[in-house]
Design an enzyme around this catalytic site. Structure first.
Site, PDB file in Angstrom:
ATOM      1  N   CYS A  97       0.835  -1.208   0.000  1.00 21.37           N
ATOM      2  CA  CYS A  97       0.000   0.000   0.000  1.00 21.37           C
ATOM      3  C   CYS A  97       0.868   1.255   0.000  1.00 21.37           C
ATOM      4  O   CYS A  97       1.344   1.685   1.063  1.00 21.37           O
ATOM      5  CB  CYS A  97      -0.922  -0.006   1.213  1.00 21.37           C
TER       6      CYS A  97
ATOM      7  N   CYS B  68      -0.522   4.095   2.111  1.00 21.99           N
ATOM      8  CA  CYS B  68      -0.351   3.961   3.563  1.00 21.99           C
ATOM      9  C   CYS B  68       1.106   4.169   3.975  1.00 21.99           C
ATOM     10  O   CYS B  68       1.386   4.793   4.983  1.00 21.99           O
ATOM     11  CB  CYS B  68      -0.757   2.565   4.041  1.00 21.99           C
ATOM     12  N   ASP B  69       2.048   3.611   3.212  1.00 24.24           N
ATOM     13  CA  ASP B  69       3.436   3.531   3.661  1.00 24.24           C
ATOM     14  C   ASP B  69       4.407   4.446   2.913  1.00 24.24           C
ATOM     15  O   ASP B  69       5.579   4.544   3.287  1.00 24.24           O
ATOM     16  CB  ASP B  69       3.951   2.071   3.514  1.00 24.24           C
TER      17      ASP B  69
END
Ligand code: NAP
Length: 299
Positions: free
Chosen positions: A132, A135-136
């Site tokens: 992701c 997200c990261d």
């Protein structure tokens, strides 16, 4: 007994919930992820949902969920493990052991990230391997990363990461992309993006954290992060003995969401279809709820 149990709280499930509620059906959404909104939460930007140009995926998911909540839709946190038809409808057993009864099921469980299955992938998940970018990505600001895949997810991830990383290698096994040509053009214009084509990853190497990606042809990319974006696997395991699946594991069903099984409907990425997008998931939810309503009225 409930009229409809919806499995999954992504765009397809939430849309089905809104349509079911507005049809005065007694509806419950069962969701594996507490307060979930599905894959959309991972999308940095959704530029193709009509009327909402530039909308962040997480925010769009929250809007979908709020809509269902405001109409009074109820949610239950749990994982549906077993489905069994009985005279009046369906019994659904959750992982907790609890059994729910409903006249109809709308199965909208979506899909999960496919893995590469190469050495190092599992060991370094969370230590440089991510599924992701939204997200990261921020953890890799100023660093070198590789994105694996040639679909829209990989292209979008590479674009997002190019705005924060020093260098982005876009590694794809063919020399043609499956994803949008316009995103490919935008990536080509980026100085810090390098296309690594006809390249199959063979191993992810590191010590405590990822240090490099090795390719089958012997090339090595020195990277701090590897973003795997090689497609999805449908979450059909709990229903594989209940409904017909195609060779890729998707549930065989048309636009109406009707399956060959009485009272069992499907919506979203889980079904056989040509285009898996938020807009088609939302449309599926509306269709499946309408099919379920018609089925209940006919009973
Ligand atoms: P996808 O379209 O299925 O693409 C998966 C990519 O991974 C393909 O390029 C495939 O290569 C590659 N791949 C698969 N297995 C591999 C392996 N073992 N090793 C190396 N490469 C592998 O999946 P997706 O990109 O997640 O997209 C899923 C759906 O969501 C699509 O319909 C997409 O259009 C949609 N989506 C849309 C947006 C948007 O519109 N903004 C954003 C994200 C996703 P091949 O090409 O060689 O098969």
């Amino acid at each position: 007994m409930l009229d409809v149990i919806i499995i999954g709280s992504g765009p397809a499930g939430l849309s089905a919930a809104v349509y079911s509620k507005r049809a005065n059906l007694n509806v419950l959404v069962v969701e594996k992820v507490y307060f979930g909104t599905g894959q959309i939460a991972e999308s940095h930007q959704v530029d193709n949902y009509l009327g909402l140009l530039g909308m962040n995926g997480y925010d769009l998911g929250e809007k979908f969920r709020d809509h269902a909540v405001q109409l009074g839709v109820e949610f239950k946190n749990g994982e549906a493990e077993h489905f069994e038809a009985f005279e009046d409808g369906w019994k659904i057993q959750l992982k907790s052991g609890e059994v729910l009864e409903t006249r109809t099921v709308i199965y909208a469980a979506g899909a999960i990230h496919r893995h590469l299955g190469i050495p190092g992938e599992q060991d370094y998940t969370g230590k440089g391997v991510s599924y992701c970018a939204t997200c990261d990505g921020a953890f890799y600001r100023g660093k070198n990363v590789a994105v694996i895949g040639g679909g829209d997810t990989a292209l979008d991830d590479a674009l997002l990461l190019s705005d924060m990383c020093n260098k982005v290698y876009l590694v794809h096994r063919r020399n043609e992309f499956r994803g949008s040509a316009s995103t490919v053009e935008r990536l080509q214009a980026k100085e810090n993006v390098e296309f690594v084509l006809e390249a199959k990853p063979s191993a992810i190497i590191g010590t405590d954290m990822v240090e490099r990606l090795e390719l089958e042809d012997g090339r090595t990319l020195e990277v701090d992060g590897v973003f795997v974006a090689v497609g999805m696997v449908p979450m059909t395991n709990p229903v594989k003995d209940v409904v017909e699946l195609d060779t890729n594991g998707y549930i065989v069903a048309g636009e109406t969401g009707k399956t060959a099984v009485n009272g069992f409907f499907v919506a979203g990425d889980i079904r056989t279809k040509g285009l898996r997008q938020v807009v088609t998931a939302v449309s599926d939810g509306a269709n499946a709820a309408t099919s379920a309503e018609q089925y209940i009225r006919q009973q």
